[in-house]
Enzyme design. Sequence first.
Site, PDB file in Angstrom:
ATOM      1  N   ASP A  31      11.811  23.604  -1.671  1.00  0.00           N
ATOM      2  CA  ASP A  31      12.473  22.897  -2.769  1.00  0.00           C
ATOM      3  C   ASP A  31      13.979  22.755  -2.600  1.00  0.00           C
ATOM      4  OD1 ASP A  31       9.906  23.373  -4.161  1.00  0.00           O
ATOM      5  OD2 ASP A  31      10.662  25.424  -4.221  1.00  0.00           O
ATOM      6  N   LYS A  36       0.844  -1.205   0.000  1.00  0.00           N
ATOM      7  CA  LYS A  36       0.000   0.000   0.000  1.00  0.00           C
ATOM      8  C   LYS A  36       0.874   1.248   0.000  1.00  0.00           C
ATOM      9  CE  LYS A  36      -0.362  -0.278   5.050  1.00  0.00           C
ATOM     10  NZ  LYS A  36      -1.194  -0.799   6.151  1.00  0.00           N
ATOM     11  N   ARG A  39     -10.722  -0.388  14.777  1.00  0.00           N
ATOM     12  CA  ARG A  39     -10.606   0.418  13.551  1.00  0.00           C
ATOM     13  C   ARG A  39     -11.606  -0.092  12.521  1.00  0.00           C
ATOM     14  NH1 ARG A  39      -4.843   0.913  10.418  1.00  0.00           N
ATOM     15  NH2 ARG A  39      -5.180  -1.312  10.065  1.00  0.00           N
ATOM     16  N   CYS A  98      13.760  24.671   3.090  1.00  0.00           N
ATOM     17  CA  CYS A  98      12.769  25.367   2.259  1.00  0.00           C
ATOM     18  C   CYS A  98      11.914  24.329   1.529  1.00  0.00           C
ATOM     19  CB  CYS A  98      13.453  26.265   1.247  1.00  0.00           C
ATOM     20  SG  CYS A  98      14.709  27.359   1.930  1.00  0.00           S
ATOM     21  N   HIS A 131      -6.103  -7.552  13.146  1.00  0.00           N
ATOM     22  CA  HIS A 131      -4.919  -6.680  13.105  1.00  0.00           C
ATOM     23  C   HIS A 131      -4.594  -6.247  14.524  1.00  0.00           C
ATOM     24  CE1 HIS A 131      -1.982  -4.193  11.124  1.00  0.00           C
ATOM     25  NE2 HIS A 131      -2.497  -3.060  11.556  1.00  0.00           N
ATOM     26  N   ARG A 158       1.424 -10.691   7.209  1.00  0.00           N
ATOM     27  CA  ARG A 158       1.322  -9.517   6.329  1.00  0.00           C
ATOM     28  C   ARG A 158       2.507  -8.597   6.606  1.00  0.00           C
ATOM     29  NH1 ARG A 158      -3.799  -9.750   8.918  1.00  0.00           N
ATOM     30  NH2 ARG A 158      -3.261  -7.836  10.026  1.00  0.00           N
ATOM     31  N   TYR A 180      15.401  31.153   5.213  1.00  0.00           N
ATOM     32  CA  TYR A 180      14.274  31.901   5.802  1.00  0.00           C
ATOM     33  C   TYR A 180      14.433  32.048   7.307  1.00  0.00           C
ATOM     34  CZ  TYR A 180      11.682  31.111   1.440  1.00  0.00           C
ATOM     35  OH  TYR A 180      11.276  31.079   0.136  1.00  0.00           O
TER      36      TYR A 180
HETATM   37  C1  LIG Z   1      -0.437  -1.747   6.840  1.00  0.00           C
HETATM   38  C2  LIG Z   1      -0.929  -3.021   7.312  1.00  0.00           C
HETATM   39  C3  LIG Z   1      -0.042  -4.091   7.545  1.00  0.00           C
HETATM   40  C4  LIG Z   1       1.456  -3.950   7.443  1.00  0.00           C
HETATM   41  O1  LIG Z   1       1.937  -3.445   8.668  1.00  0.00           O
HETATM   42  P1  LIG Z   1       3.496  -3.268   8.973  1.00  0.00           P
HETATM   43  O2  LIG Z   1       3.549  -2.873  10.389  1.00  0.00           O
HETATM   44  O3  LIG Z   1       3.972  -2.180   8.058  1.00  0.00           O
HETATM   45  O4  LIG Z   1       4.140  -4.555   8.685  1.00  0.00           O
HETATM   46  C5  LIG Z   1      -0.585  -5.298   7.905  1.00  0.00           C
HETATM   47  N1  LIG Z   1      -1.918  -5.451   8.047  1.00  0.00           N
HETATM   48  C6  LIG Z   1      -2.790  -4.450   7.852  1.00  0.00           C
HETATM   49  C7  LIG Z   1      -4.249  -4.690   8.037  1.00  0.00           C
HETATM   50  C8  LIG Z   1      -2.327  -3.192   7.509  1.00  0.00           C
HETATM   51  O5  LIG Z   1      -3.194  -2.191   7.347  1.00  0.00           O
END
Ligand SMILES: *Cc1c(COP(=O)(O)O)cnc(C)c1O
Length: 426
Positions: free
Chosen positions: A360, A84, A182, A358, A211, A267, A311
């Site tokens: 850029d 992602k 969440r 800055c 999660h 994951r 700046y």
């Molecule tokens: C982003 C995400 C992950 C990956 O998490 P990391 O801590 O970057 O490994 C795994 N599961 C879900 C649902 C996520 O949103």
Amino acid sequence: MGELINGFTGFARKEALGAFQYARDADRPRGSGTASFDPDKLRLIPSTDRRWAWTEIDLNAIRHNASEVKRRIGRGCRLMAVVKADAYGHGAVRCAKTALNSGAEYLGVATVQEAIELREGLVNAPILVLSEPPMEAIPLLLGYKVMPSVYSPEFAIQYAEAADSFGLRAPYHLAVNTGMNRIGVRHDEVVAFMQQVSFHRALDLVGTFTHFATADCAETLDFQIQVKRFYEALSALQAAGIDPGIVHAANSAAAIRYPDVHFGMVRLGIALYGFHPCQQTRTMIDLRPAMSVHARITDARLVPMSEGVSYGMNYRSPGSVKICTVPIGYADGLRRGLSGCTDFIVEGQRFRQVGNICMDQCMFEVDLRTYGARRKVDPQVGDEVIVVGRQGDSVVTIDDMANALGTIQHEVAIGFGCSRMARVYV
Ligand SMILES: *Cc1c(COP(=O)(O)O)cnc(C)c1O
């Protein structure tokens, strides 16, 4: 002439002046030029010559990190590469392909659009969107063969009916809320949820996941509570005769720290890109950061004592310093909060960034005095600067920056990687 402009005689400055005069010397009215530029030739000018700031992604580091985790989770467990946010700023398509060639079998994204970009980049692996998209996006899921996470009955039914009308199945993963609060069906309501939607024949429960909110924290009680609730939800499904499919729960921190929660898949996000999710994992696994950030000096000048830089002029020259400018700023992910708090590396030595960063550009200071055993460095326009990365014995990391900013590496890496800087794969 021009030798002493700004007190520094840079060779590139003279070149630039020459080019400027040449253009003006052509004595015809402006705008009547007949020159035409071949777009194909213009395209050949590489991105790192268009602007002297870019990121480099070391795909071997991604291969190494994926294999390290794959080796630890064992044969029976799948690896999902979470790509992602354009693979945390590392480039989703290239990173997905690299991870898939290094043991990953599944891909995770945050949005339907991210999934479509993978398909358009000719990535064929199963893709899971890690939350429930708007119902309006359902035809895209079916058309591009992308699985949603599901946790509302309305979405489930609508998805199933759409699939049915095309003569397709509706594969999905069930998200279970075990305490992060969440997304997901509450851990003690999964059976009721499944009974509510399971009448629809097109629905295919391919996986069940949760999660963790605290897998990267030293304290483990909240983590253990989530694990227990997840086990209970899985047993309840099994008792009701529902096959949960691929069970998964672990993000990077949990995949490395807690073998008990590997289940059928882990994951992997931040660790795939070479960052440690927490202090505890540093002694547990060897990870290599894939991203480095590079620039070239565009200006170098002697600034007399007590004159200010940038700046606000918060920084004043102490004298005997060269101030070097690099074309990278907060619009490129070099966060303004790092002003005066990060170092740049030139010829293997660290130099302090000075003055406010800055949008850029920003500046750094080079002490021109020689003392002790210090090797004198006198940087010139065009010299390469490491903003993030290693050179010789010197190293500046995204971890250092995240610590200085009071944030996590994810945010800093995405800041650089999802900016307007060119990305080069090495
Ligand atoms: C982003 C995400 C992950 C990956 O998490 P990391 O801590 O970057 O490994 C795994 N599961 C879900 C649902 C996520 O949103």
